[in-house]
Design a protein around this motif. Structure first.
Motif, PDB file in Angstrom:
ATOM      1  N   GLU A 297       0.848  -1.212   0.000  1.00  0.00           N
ATOM      2  CA  GLU A 297       0.000   0.000   0.000  1.00  0.00           C
ATOM      3  C   GLU A 297       0.879   1.256   0.000  1.00  0.00           C
ATOM      4  N   ASP A 298       1.921   1.244   0.836  1.00  0.00           N
ATOM      5  CA  ASP A 298       2.821   2.399   0.872  1.00  0.00           C
ATOM      6  C   ASP A 298       3.556   2.547  -0.464  1.00  0.00           C
ATOM      7  N   GLN A 299       3.975   1.425  -1.029  1.00  0.00           N
ATOM      8  CA  GLN A 299       4.666   1.493  -2.327  1.00  0.00           C
ATOM      9  C   GLN A 299       3.768   2.145  -3.374  1.00  0.00           C
ATOM     10  N   ALA A 300       2.511   1.715  -3.404  1.00  0.00           N
ATOM     11  CA  ALA A 300       1.579   2.274  -4.395  1.00  0.00           C
ATOM     12  C   ALA A 300       1.396   3.768  -4.152  1.00  0.00           C
ATOM     13  N   MET A 301       1.313   4.161  -2.892  1.00  0.00           N
ATOM     14  CA  MET A 301       1.102   5.575  -2.562  1.00  0.00           C
ATOM     15  C   MET A 301       2.329   6.411  -2.967  1.00  0.00           C
ATOM     16  N   ILE A 302       3.521   5.918  -2.639  1.00  0.00           N
ATOM     17  CA  ILE A 302       4.752   6.678  -2.946  1.00  0.00           C
ATOM     18  C   ILE A 302       4.938   6.796  -4.463  1.00  0.00           C
ATOM     19  N   LYS A 303       4.637   5.701  -5.149  1.00  0.00           N
ATOM     20  CA  LYS A 303       4.776   5.729  -6.608  1.00  0.00           C
ATOM     21  C   LYS A 303       3.779   6.703  -7.236  1.00  0.00           C
ATOM     22  N   GLN A 304       2.544   6.641  -6.779  1.00  0.00           N
ATOM     23  CA  GLN A 304       1.534   7.554  -7.330  1.00  0.00           C
ATOM     24  C   GLN A 304       1.910   9.011  -7.038  1.00  0.00           C
ATOM     25  N   ALA A 305       2.451   9.250  -5.866  1.00  0.00           N
ATOM     26  CA  ALA A 305       2.884  10.618  -5.517  1.00  0.00           C
ATOM     27  C   ALA A 305       3.995  11.067  -6.471  1.00  0.00           C
ATOM     28  N   ALA A 306       4.889  10.144  -6.840  1.00  0.00           N
ATOM     29  CA  ALA A 306       5.965  10.470  -7.791  1.00  0.00           C
ATOM     30  C   ALA A 306       5.378  10.778  -9.169  1.00  0.00           C
ATOM     31  N   VAL A 307       4.430   9.957  -9.602  1.00  0.00           N
ATOM     32  CA  VAL A 307       3.783  10.181 -10.909  1.00  0.00           C
ATOM     33  C   VAL A 307       3.104  11.548 -10.909  1.00  0.00           C
ATOM     34  N   ASP A 308       2.376  11.851  -9.847  1.00  0.00           N
ATOM     35  CA  ASP A 308       1.644  13.125  -9.774  1.00  0.00           C
ATOM     36  C   ASP A 308       2.609  14.312  -9.732  1.00  0.00           C
ATOM     37  N   ALA A 309       3.667  14.190  -8.939  1.00  0.00           N
ATOM     38  CA  ALA A 309       4.649  15.279  -8.848  1.00  0.00           C
ATOM     39  C   ALA A 309       5.335  15.466 -10.201  1.00  0.00           C
ATOM     40  N   GLY A 310       5.638  14.372 -10.879  1.00  0.00           N
ATOM     41  CA  GLY A 310       6.311  14.428 -12.179  1.00  0.00           C
ATOM     42  C   GLY A 310       5.442  15.094 -13.236  1.00  0.00           C
ATOM     43  N   LEU A 311       4.165  14.676 -13.314  1.00  0.00           N
ATOM     44  CA  LEU A 311       3.263  15.263 -14.313  1.00  0.00           C
ATOM     45  C   LEU A 311       3.070  16.752 -14.055  1.00  0.00           C
ATOM     46  N   TRP A 312       2.928  17.085 -12.784  1.00  0.00           N
ATOM     47  CA  TRP A 312       2.765  18.494 -12.397  1.00  0.00           C
ATOM     48  C   TRP A 312       3.997  19.302 -12.816  1.00  0.00           C
ATOM     49  N   GLU A 313       5.169  18.753 -12.536  1.00  0.00           N
ATOM     50  CA  GLU A 313       6.421  19.468 -12.837  1.00  0.00           C
ATOM     51  C   GLU A 313       6.622  19.626 -14.348  1.00  0.00           C
ATOM     52  N   ILE A 314       6.316  18.571 -15.106  1.00  0.00           N
ATOM     53  CA  ILE A 314       6.484  18.635 -16.568  1.00  0.00           C
ATOM     54  C   ILE A 314       5.575  19.737 -17.135  1.00  0.00           C
ATOM     55  N   GLU A 315       4.328  19.758 -16.660  1.00  0.00           N
ATOM     56  CA  GLU A 315       3.378  20.744 -17.156  1.00  0.00           C
ATOM     57  C   GLU A 315       3.825  22.166 -16.812  1.00  0.00           C
ATOM     58  N   GLN A 316       4.207  22.353 -15.551  1.00  0.00           N
ATOM     59  CA  GLN A 316       4.641  23.684 -15.109  1.00  0.00           C
ATOM     60  C   GLN A 316       5.862  24.158 -15.890  1.00  0.00           C
ATOM     61  N   SER A 317       6.839  23.273 -16.051  1.00  0.00           N
ATOM     62  CA  SER A 317       8.090  23.750 -16.652  1.00  0.00           C
ATOM     63  C   SER A 317       7.911  24.017 -18.138  1.00  0.00           C
ATOM     64  N   ARG A 318       7.054  23.237 -18.813  1.00  0.00           N
ATOM     65  CA  ARG A 318       6.803  23.533 -20.233  1.00  0.00           C
ATOM     66  C   ARG A 318       6.042  24.848 -20.379  1.00  0.00           C
ATOM     67  N   ALA A 319       5.081  25.061 -19.499  1.00  0.00           N
ATOM     68  CA  ALA A 319       4.260  26.276 -19.595  1.00  0.00           C
ATOM     69  C   ALA A 319       5.092  27.531 -19.342  1.00  0.00           C
ATOM     70  N   ALA A 320       6.180  27.383 -18.591  1.00  0.00           N
ATOM     71  CA  ALA A 320       6.983  28.557 -18.216  1.00  0.00           C
ATOM     72  C   ALA A 320       7.928  29.019 -19.330  1.00  0.00           C
ATOM     73  N   VAL A 321       8.129  28.194 -20.355  1.00  0.00           N
ATOM     74  CA  VAL A 321       9.165  28.506 -21.350  1.00  0.00           C
ATOM     75  C   VAL A 321       8.976  29.862 -22.037  1.00  0.00           C
ATOM     76  N   PRO A 322       7.764  30.194 -22.545  1.00  0.00           N
ATOM     77  CA  PRO A 322       7.628  31.507 -23.221  1.00  0.00           C
ATOM     78  C   PRO A 322       7.976  32.679 -22.302  1.00  0.00           C
ATOM     79  N   SER A 323       7.531  32.633 -21.044  1.00  0.00           N
ATOM     80  CA  SER A 323       7.835  33.777 -20.166  1.00  0.00           C
ATOM     81  C   SER A 323       9.310  33.790 -19.783  1.00  0.00           C
TER      82      SER A 323
END
Ligand code: X2X
Length: 376
Positions: A297-323
């Motif tokens: 259960e903890d493994q699934a939670m930690i992995k999902q948190a990594a997936v969520d943090a990664g997707l969030w970071e990818i989106e944020q950093s791509r969106a920031a490029v023009p500015s």
């Protein structure tokens, strides 16, 4: 209740049951005249000893399942770089979703390996580090397959990166990481790496002739810059800015976010070419033994948190490029955008890198990646 303590209670219950039966049972109905009370006492104490022994045997198992006070998470860049933000986000999500039971602490600047970022992967593998978010470049000395992303001009756009990380190529890469003894969990992104220098505009390979360029990680980068006629020098991120400021090197390559947040313009880097020649994904990963110490259960939670943090970071950093681009220009940096024809010149000049590196990366992996990009 965690599984190990549940196991302990079940074990104790089993041991105590015969003792209770004994106390209320057989000796009262024994007519042989022997003092069965004494025997019963002895039997009970034996049972108690056995119970105690079992408790001792069970306690270490319970101890293993206990959380450490802190789990180290290594990164090269701290917040507010997107890479460091990703790590902070991961730590926050794990904290929230474990109700404060699992404490991730971020150690940026590769400080757990004294700033030597290409030693991060071995440290993660051996358990010096518990978790890490690492660039494919920095881990490529130990996992040659990661050099795939560094092949010049392989990935023309974000869709190409996603086609690799989100598909069969990404699975093959994760399998390669696993085979080297580290548990990969999710993807993030450092970004498309652009070329800066202090000398002048670079818009064709000959402009790089003899130019001293700081490169990182894999010898593949030396091959790329040698193929372009430049003079590459490998050094860690910690040494890069000082080397740029003294003029020991003329240029470097990094994503716009790194260029901007690290104030690279301050050290004479006033020319920037957006050639998108490669991008380095980030991999969220765990030490194998640390990973095995968590419940499913903890493994699934930690992995999902990594997936969520990664997707969030990818989106944020791509969106920031023009500015970011605008902000860098405002600081007086000349930004050169290459036409497709100009990019083709750089690509043609670096084909030898493919010949040299495809066997080391794996022909099948390179082919799978090319197909995924063609069909994106
Ligand atoms: O050293 C670099 O250039 C950096 C910060 O981008 C990496 O760690 C790959």
């Amino acid at each position: 209740m965690n599984p190990a303590s549940a196991g302990f209670f079940i074990a104790a219950e089993r041991v105590m049951t015969p003792a209770r039966v004994g106390n209320t049972g057989s000796w009262r109905y024994d007519f042989t005249g022997n003092n069965h009370k004494e025997e019963e006492k002895m039997r009970n104490s034996t049972i108690l000893c056995a119970a105690a022994a079992m408790m001792l045997a069970v306690i270490p198992i319970q101890g293993l399942a206990q959380y450490k006070n802190e789990y180290t998470v290594s990164t090269v860049l701290p917040a507010p770089f997107p890479w460091g933000e990703a790590a902070e986000r991961w730590a926050e999500l794990v904290d929230e979703r474990s109700n404060g039971e699992i404490n991730f602490k971020v150690y940026p600047n590769a400080e757990l390996v004294s700033g030597n970022q290409t030693r991060e992967f071995p440290a993660l593998r051996s358990g010096v580090i518990d978790f890490a978010i690492g660039s494919t470049i920095n881990w490529s000395p130990q996992v040659p397959e990661l050099n795939l992303f560094s092949l010049p001009f392989l990935m023309p756009d974000y869709e190409a990166i996603d086609a690799l990380t989100g598909g069969e190529t990404g699975e093959m890469i994760f399998e390669a990481v696993r085979a080297k003894g580290v548990v990969p969990l999710a993807w993030g992104e450092n970004g498309f790496r652009e070329l800066s220098n202090s000398n002048g505009v670079i818009d064709e390979p000959s402009d790089l002739e003899g130019m001293k360029i700081r490169v990182v990680g894999s010898p593949l980068f030396e091959d790329t810059f040698n193929a372009l006629g430049a003079n590459p020098t490998q050094m860690s991120w910690a040494d890069a800015k000082p080397a740029l400021s003294t003029g020991a090197v003329d240029g470097q390559e990094n994503p716009l976010s790194v260029f901007h947040i690290a104030n690279i313009h301050e050290v004479g880097q006033t020319y920037l070419t957006r050639w998108h020649y490669m991008a380095d994904p980030l991999i969220f990963a765990a030490n194998r033994n640390i990973w095995a110490s968590f419940s499913p259960e903890d493994q699934a939670m930690i992995k999902q948190a990594a997936v969520d943090a990664g997707l969030w970071e990818i989106e944020q950093s791509r969106a920031a490029v023009p500015s970011l681009r605008g902000a860098i220009e405002e600081r007086g940096v000349t930004i050169t955008e290459l036409t497709d024809e100009q990019v083709a010149e750089f690509r043609d000049a670096t084909t030898s890198v493919y010949e040299e590196w495809t066997p080391q990366i794996g022909a099948e992996l390179v082919e799978t990646a090319r197909e995924a990009i063609a069909n994106r």
